[in-house]
Design a protein around this motif. Structure first.
Motif, short mmCIF file in Angstrom:
data_model
loop_
_atom_site.label_atom_id
_atom_site.label_comp_id
_atom_site.label_asym_id
_atom_site.label_seq_id
_atom_site.Cartn_x
_atom_site.Cartn_y
_atom_site.Cartn_z
N ALA A 73 51.16 34.59 44.82
CA ALA A 73 50.68 34.74 43.45
C ALA A 73 50.47 36.21 43.10
O ALA A 73 50.82 36.66 42.00
CB ALA A 73 49.39 33.95 43.25
N ILE A 74 49.92 36.98 44.04
CA ILE A 74 49.73 38.42 43.81
C ILE A 74 51.09 39.11 43.68
O ILE A 74 51.32 39.88 42.74
CB ILE A 74 48.88 39.05 44.93
N ALA A 75 51.99 38.84 44.60
CA ALA A 75 53.31 39.49 44.59
C ALA A 75 54.10 39.16 43.32
O ALA A 75 54.84 40.00 42.82
CB ALA A 75 54.09 39.09 45.82
N ARG A 76 53.93 37.96 42.81
CA ARG A 76 54.65 37.55 41.59
C ARG A 76 53.96 38.00 40.31
O ARG A 76 54.47 37.77 39.22
CB ARG A 76 54.83 36.04 41.60
N GLY A 77 52.78 38.60 40.44
CA GLY A 77 52.06 39.06 39.26
C GLY A 77 51.25 37.98 38.58
O GLY A 77 50.79 38.16 37.45
N GLU A 78 51.06 36.85 39.23
CA GLU A 78 50.31 35.74 38.66
C GLU A 78 48.81 35.87 38.90
O GLU A 78 48.01 35.18 38.27
CB GLU A 78 50.82 34.42 39.24
N LEU A 79 48.43 36.73 39.83
CA LEU A 79 47.04 36.97 40.21
C LEU A 79 46.93 38.42 40.63
O LEU A 79 47.78 38.92 41.36
CB LEU A 79 46.67 36.04 41.39
N SER A 80 45.90 39.11 40.16
CA SER A 80 45.74 40.50 40.59
C SER A 80 45.05 40.52 41.95
O SER A 80 44.30 39.60 42.31
CB SER A 80 44.92 41.30 39.57
N ALA A 81 45.29 41.57 42.70
CA ALA A 81 44.64 41.72 44.00
C ALA A 81 43.12 41.77 43.83
O ALA A 81 42.38 41.21 44.64
CB ALA A 81 45.15 42.97 44.71
N GLU A 82 42.67 42.43 42.77
CA GLU A 82 41.24 42.52 42.51
C GLU A 82 40.63 41.15 42.28
O GLU A 82 39.57 40.82 42.81
CB GLU A 82 40.97 43.44 41.31
N GLU A 83 41.31 40.32 41.46
CA GLU A 83 40.82 38.96 41.20
C GLU A 83 40.76 38.15 42.49
O GLU A 83 39.81 37.40 42.71
CB GLU A 83 41.73 38.24 40.21
N ALA A 84 41.76 38.31 43.33
CA ALA A 84 41.80 37.56 44.59
C ALA A 84 40.64 37.93 45.50
O ALA A 84 40.07 37.06 46.17
CB ALA A 84 43.13 37.79 45.30
N VAL A 85 40.26 39.20 45.49
CA VAL A 85 39.11 39.62 46.29
C VAL A 85 37.82 39.07 45.68
O VAL A 85 36.98 38.49 46.37
CB VAL A 85 39.04 41.17 46.39
N LEU A 86 37.68 39.23 44.37
CA LEU A 86 36.45 38.80 43.70
C LEU A 86 36.23 37.30 43.78
O LEU A 86 35.08 36.85 43.87
CB LEU A 86 36.46 39.27 42.24
N ASN A 87 37.31 36.51 43.75
CA ASN A 87 37.12 35.06 43.80
C ASN A 87 37.20 34.50 45.22
O ASN A 87 37.22 33.28 45.42
CB ASN A 87 38.06 34.33 42.84
N GLY A 88 37.25 35.39 46.21
CA GLY A 88 37.18 34.96 47.61
C GLY A 88 38.49 34.51 48.22
O GLY A 88 38.51 34.02 49.35
N GLU A 89 39.61 34.70 47.52
CA GLU A 89 40.91 34.29 48.05
C GLU A 89 41.51 35.32 49.00
O GLU A 89 42.44 35.02 49.73
CB GLU A 89 41.88 33.99 46.91
N THR A 90 40.98 36.54 48.96
CA THR A 90 41.42 37.61 49.85
C THR A 90 40.19 38.23 50.49
O THR A 90 39.23 38.56 49.80
CB THR A 90 42.20 38.70 49.09
#
Length: 123
Positions: A73-90
């Motif tokens: 999702a991050i690589a495809r631009g569907e999710l930002s890396a920042e969002e992934a960290v903030l929502n606990g996915e990264t």
């Protein structure tokens, strides 16, 4: 076309980053390790240039842990890396301040990888 996270994809990403001319100032080294499920690779930026290598880094500045779905999702631009960290996915380990200090080179690396992403199969 290479399949995302395959050895061929890592080779294509490395070629793109090596030819980009990105480098850090003399004496600086910045390494980002990516752990996506069973796949581990790392990006290295130093005064001699930049590249992508398979496997773990010897001394990473920062390590990202994420699922394949999140990484895709991050690589495809569907999710930002920042969002992934903030929502606990990264999960981040290491020195998050190193990310701030090197945010420009990371942004430029993202631009370099655009061509690789365009040729990527997401299977």
């Amino acid at each position: 076309m290479a399949v995302y996270l395959s050895p061929e994809w890592i080779t294509e990403a490395d070629a793109a980053l090596r030819s980009s001319g990105l480098r850090t100032p003399e004496g600086e080294r910045f390494t980002v390790e990516q752990r996506v499920g069973e796949v581990v690779y790392h990006l290295v930026f130093d005064h001699d240039g930049a590249g992508v290598r398979p496997g773990p880094a010897a001394d990473p500045s920062v390590v990202f842990h994420q699922s394949r779905a999140t990484a895709t999702a991050i690589a495809r631009g569907e999710l930002s890396a920042e969002e992934a960290v903030l929502n606990g996915e990264t999960e981040i380990q290491g020195d998050p301040m190193a990310l701030l200090a090197h945010h420009q080179i990371m942004a430029r690396a993202g631009d370099v990888f655009a061509e690789v992403r365009a040729r990527t199969t997401w299977g």
